[in-house]
Design an enzyme around this catalytic site. Structure first.
Site, PDB file in Angstrom:
ATOM      1  N   HIS A  19       0.819  -1.200   0.216  1.00 32.11           N
ATOM      2  CA  HIS A  19       0.110   0.045   0.090  1.00 32.11           C
ATOM      3  C   HIS A  19       0.847   1.223  -0.015  1.00 32.11           C
ATOM      4  CE1 HIS A  19      -3.888  -1.987   0.894  1.00 32.11           C
ATOM      5  NE2 HIS A  19      -3.098  -3.069   1.221  1.00 32.11           N
ATOM      6  N   ASP A 116      -6.183   5.415   1.927  1.00 34.20           N
ATOM      7  CA  ASP A 116      -6.131   4.343   1.531  1.00 34.20           C
ATOM      8  C   ASP A 116      -7.499   3.878   1.698  1.00 34.20           C
ATOM      9  OD1 ASP A 116      -5.911   1.166   1.727  1.00 34.20           O
ATOM     10  OD2 ASP A 116      -3.796   1.827   1.447  1.00 34.20           O
TER      11      ASP A 116
END
Length: 473
Positions: A19, A116
């Site tokens: 990520h 995110d």
């Protein structure tokens, strides 16, 4: 009349390498475009990432900052204990984020949060402070669309599965009729997944709809049908991938051969590049199962014998913590044995993957089908054998083999005979057929990040709209 505020973007990744990497690429691109950006890691990952390549941002507009994730320093933050991390994110880390944003640490005041897609705490805190939030989901559009359809599948009685036959065809996903088996759905659809993990990821998916826009690390020509379905949920979507390729094309890349890859939390062993120089063109199978996946000793040995038996040279990334459920001393001893250098095989703890895939000696990629790895394989034009384990990887591998036809799907099996057969198919028997598809898809990825490409234009549109947000907030 009040003066417009200077645009200041906070980028908040989920604390895992897969990520961090694309979100740090985005942060660098936004800074290079003239926006002030703060990239907010956890203390744990900040310490791991700072001593290496990314320590020098592309401009003074990018700041690398950190907050606590609420866990003690010696916590492993591994898949086996992910529930502890997720709970701490929702509580302690959320409080730390709020404190960061209201304190002088975030000067000038943040005007936009890019969170995110599984960090809804970013949306929560942004809403509390009346700051617009954008959601960035770091996996494929096909997986995200599937996640949004899961509640419907449950309502229709298609989930959970009524029996253990994972090869049964699965119907009902718009845009994928006749394509899926049960085993091709994301791992949260399998009965083995803990119910609290399932609820967490579904809640995070629903929370994304509260954001004012969606960013995806993909490109229009690759996932157009799935993007059209997502457009029924999100009014504003920015497809700006492959981000690592866009960063290189935009001259904020990291492909110098001297520094660590953007977002890498592992120390790269560059000796493998010297070894690759000694191998014949397109002869090497590159093997990597990413930064999180662990395998058993039995799986390790099946892969090892299958690779050796196929007679092809191979480069295998095998992390020190990659063996599951074994005595630490025994695991270290086994890895030491496998890492003895020989003419036709090389095993390293970590490798500069983008450079490896771009090397002329590499002809195939045995991968866990993580989205970063899938995109890196596409950009490099290297066909794949997919062995997915978690999250989006199952559905990515199906798209690789059946939609884009740029590789083979080996999910849920890894006996040595199958490994050997798959390598021979990829590198010999089906090479011409797969490479023809890969050449087409890889060319489309290159076009997307060119000066007039869809991803380049979408990045420009994103920057423009973030500036507007700053003027009106």
């Amino acid at each position: 009349m009040e003066e417009p505020r200077e645009p200041h973007v906070l980028v908040l990744p989920f604390p895992a390498q897969g990520h961090i990497k694309p979100m740090l690429c985005l942060a660098k691109l936004l800074a290079a475009a003239g926006l002030r950006v703060t990239f907010l890691n956890t203390h744990h990952n900040h310490r791991r990432i700072l001593p290496r390549g990314p320590s020098s941002p592309p401009s003074s507009l990018l700041r690398l900052e950190s907050i606590s994730d609420g866990l003690p320093d010696d916590h492993p933050r591994s898949l086996e204990r992910i529930e502890e991390l997720l709970l701490s994110i929702k509580t302690a880390m959320k409080a730390a984020l709020r404190e960061f944003l209201v304190s002088k640490s975030a000067e000038p005041p943040v005007t936009c949060v890019i969170a995110d897609g599984i960090m809804s705490i970013g949306i929560d805190v942004a809403e509390e402070l009346s700051v617009p939030a954008i959601s960035f989901r770091t996996f494929s559009a096909c997986c995200l669309w599937t996640y949004f359809c899961i509640p419907t599948f449950i309502h229709e009685g298609k989930l959970p599965f009524p029996d253990d036959d994972l090869d049964k065809e699965f119907h009902g996903l718009l845009g994928a009729e006749g394509l899926l088996r049960r085993r091709d759905l994301p791992s949260i659809c399998r009965s083995a997944i803990a119910i609290n993990l399932y609820r967490y990821f579904m809640d995070e998916t629903i929370a994304m709809t509260r954001a004012c826009a969606l960013i995806l690390n993909t490109f229009d020509a690759l996932e157009a049908p799935m993007l059209s379905h997502l457009a029924t949920i999100f009014t504003d979507i920015y497809t700006i991938g492959p981000l690592h390729a866009l960063a290189v094309k935009s001259h904020v890349g990291h492909f110098s051969g001297r520094s660590e890859s953007v977002g890498s939390l592992q120390m790269e062993d560059r000796s493998c590049m010297v070894w690759l120089n000694s191998q014949a063109s397109r002869s090497v199978v590159y093997v990597s199962f990413g930064s999180l996946v662990k395998i058993t000793v039995d799986q390790l040995m099946e892969f090892w014998h299958g690779l050796v038996n196929c007679g092809r040279p191979f480069l295998w990334v095998l992390r020190e913590d990659a063996i599951l459920g074994e005595n630490e001393e025994k695991a270290r001893s086994l890895l030491s044995e496998l890492k003895v250098v020989s003419e036709g095989r090389r095993v390293v703890d970590w490798a500069p993957q983008e450079e490896v895939l771009a090397h002329a000696a590499v002809g195939g990629f045995l991968t866990h089908s993580g989205w970063n790895s899938t995109l890196e394989g596409i950009v490099a034009g290297i066909p794949m054998i997919c062995w997915p384990r978690i999250a989006d990887q199952q559905i990515n591998s199906r798209w690789v083999s059946e939609v884009w036809k740029i590789g083979l799907d080996m999910k849920d099996t890894c006996d040595r005979s199958t490994v050997e057969t798959m390598v021979r198919l990829l590198m010999d028997d089906k090479k011409e057929e797969i490479m023809k598809s890969m050449a087409r898809i890889s060319a489309l990825s290159s076009d997307s990040v060119g000066p007039e490409g869809s991803s380049s234009k979408n990045l420009e549109r994103l920057v423009k709209n973030i500036r507007k947000i700053g003027q009106t907030s």
